[in-house]
Design a protein around this motif. Structure first.
Motif, PDB file in Angstrom:
ATOM      1  N   UNK A 151      12.185  90.960 118.485  1.00 41.40           N
ATOM      2  CA  UNK A 151      12.993  90.709 119.662  1.00 41.40           C
ATOM      3  C   UNK A 151      14.431  90.461 119.203  1.00 41.40           C
ATOM      4  N   UNK A 152      15.387  91.153 119.789  1.00 43.79           N
ATOM      5  CA  UNK A 152      16.792  90.948 119.426  1.00 43.79           C
ATOM      6  C   UNK A 152      17.315  89.723 120.165  1.00 43.79           C
ATOM      7  N   UNK A 153      18.442  89.146 119.677  1.00 40.35           N
ATOM      8  CA  UNK A 153      18.991  87.984 120.372  1.00 40.35           C
ATOM      9  C   UNK A 153      19.278  88.257 121.834  1.00 40.35           C
ATOM     10  N   UNK A 154      19.645  89.482 122.177  1.00 38.37           N
ATOM     11  CA  UNK A 154      19.962  89.809 123.567  1.00 38.37           C
ATOM     12  C   UNK A 154      18.726  89.760 124.459  1.00 38.37           C
ATOM     13  N   UNK A 155      17.526  89.912 123.863  1.00 36.76           N
ATOM     14  CA  UNK A 155      16.295  89.897 124.640  1.00 36.76           C
ATOM     15  C   UNK A 155      15.718  88.499 124.797  1.00 36.76           C
ATOM     16  N   UNK A 156      16.268  87.538 124.125  1.00 28.35           N
ATOM     17  CA  UNK A 156      15.774  86.171 124.136  1.00 28.35           C
ATOM     18  C   UNK A 156      16.332  85.455 125.364  1.00 28.35           C
ATOM     19  N   UNK A 157      15.448  84.873 126.184  1.00 25.86           N
ATOM     20  CA  UNK A 157      15.907  84.189 127.393  1.00 25.86           C
ATOM     21  C   UNK A 157      16.785  82.987 127.100  1.00 25.86           C
ATOM     22  N   UNK A 158      16.755  82.460 125.883  1.00 23.12           N
ATOM     23  CA  UNK A 158      17.590  81.311 125.558  1.00 23.12           C
ATOM     24  C   UNK A 158      18.995  81.717 125.116  1.00 23.12           C
ATOM     25  N   UNK A 159      19.240  83.011 124.951  1.00 17.85           N
ATOM     26  CA  UNK A 159      20.552  83.471 124.526  1.00 17.85           C
ATOM     27  C   UNK A 159      21.586  83.210 125.613  1.00 17.85           C
ATOM     28  N   UNK A 160      22.696  82.598 125.222  1.00 18.60           N
ATOM     29  CA  UNK A 160      23.812  82.380 126.126  1.00 18.60           C
ATOM     30  C   UNK A 160      24.595  83.686 126.178  1.00 18.60           C
ATOM     31  N   UNK A 161      24.755  84.233 127.365  1.00 18.05           N
ATOM     32  CA  UNK A 161      25.479  85.491 127.528  1.00 18.05           C
ATOM     33  C   UNK A 161      26.881  85.201 128.052  1.00 18.05           C
ATOM     34  N   UNK A 162      27.837  85.814 127.374  1.00 19.53           N
ATOM     35  CA  UNK A 162      29.234  85.606 127.743  1.00 19.53           C
ATOM     36  C   UNK A 162      29.972  86.934 127.604  1.00 19.53           C
ATOM     37  N   UNK A 163      31.198  86.967 128.107  1.00 24.38           N
ATOM     38  CA  UNK A 163      32.013  88.173 128.003  1.00 24.38           C
ATOM     39  C   UNK A 163      33.477  87.773 127.997  1.00 24.38           C
ATOM     40  N   UNK A 164      34.286  88.641 127.399  1.00 21.94           N
ATOM     41  CA  UNK A 164      35.712  88.368 127.337  1.00 21.94           C
ATOM     42  C   UNK A 164      36.481  89.628 127.005  1.00 21.94           C
TER      43      UNK A 164
END
Length: 148
Positions: free
Chosen positions: A1-14
């Motif tokens: 599972x990649x970090x992006x698939x982990x529900x605990x991953x904080x997703x951000x953008x900039x």
């Protein structure tokens, strides 16, 4: 599972926000860095995505909130992954040209600086943010030369 698939991953953008440099400046463009007093650091404008928010829309929202500038998005830049407060964090970035706007200090961002790329690279607190300067320059925004 990649970090992006982990529900605990904080997703951000900039964005790596840029504008043409004044005619008297040696560089073809300037980059906008934000100072966050909570962390006493200099970074590119970014922030957590709202639930269900499109990453590019979130990146542009964060730029507007933190810098006061609207932006015209360009190329997507490399995604940055790291741990923050013990959780994986993934930040998607875009090159973005500043359009209209003006900065107003807030509790979250108390200062911004417009700097030539080399000065911005030196001022950024985190080394991972410095690679985004090179990535932006590699996209060859209008009025810029290739990265030396």
């Amino acid at each position: 599972m990649s970090p992006a698939d982990d529900d605990t991953t904080v997703r951000a953008a900039g964005c790596v926000l840029w504008r043409p440099a004044p005619p008297t400046a040696p560089a073809g463009l300037e980059l906008c860095l934000v100072h966050r007093p909570k962390y006493d650091d200099w970074s590119h404008p970014k922030g957590k995505l709202e639930p269900g928010e499109d990453p590019l829309a979130g990146a542009l929202r964060e730029v507007a909130e933190e810098t006061g500038y609207a932006a015209e998005p360009g190329a997507e830049l490399p995604t940055v992954r790291y741990r923050a407060d013990g959780r994986p964090k993934e930040v998607r970035y875009w090159a973005a040209a500043a359009t209209a706007g003006a900065f107003t200090p807030s509790d979250e961002v108390d200062r911004i600086l417009w700097l030539p790329p080399e000065a911005a690279r030196a001022r950024l607190t985190q080394p991972r943010d410095r690679t985004l300067v090179d990535a932006l320059l590699a996209t060859r925004p209008p009025g810029t030369a290739p990265c030396p």
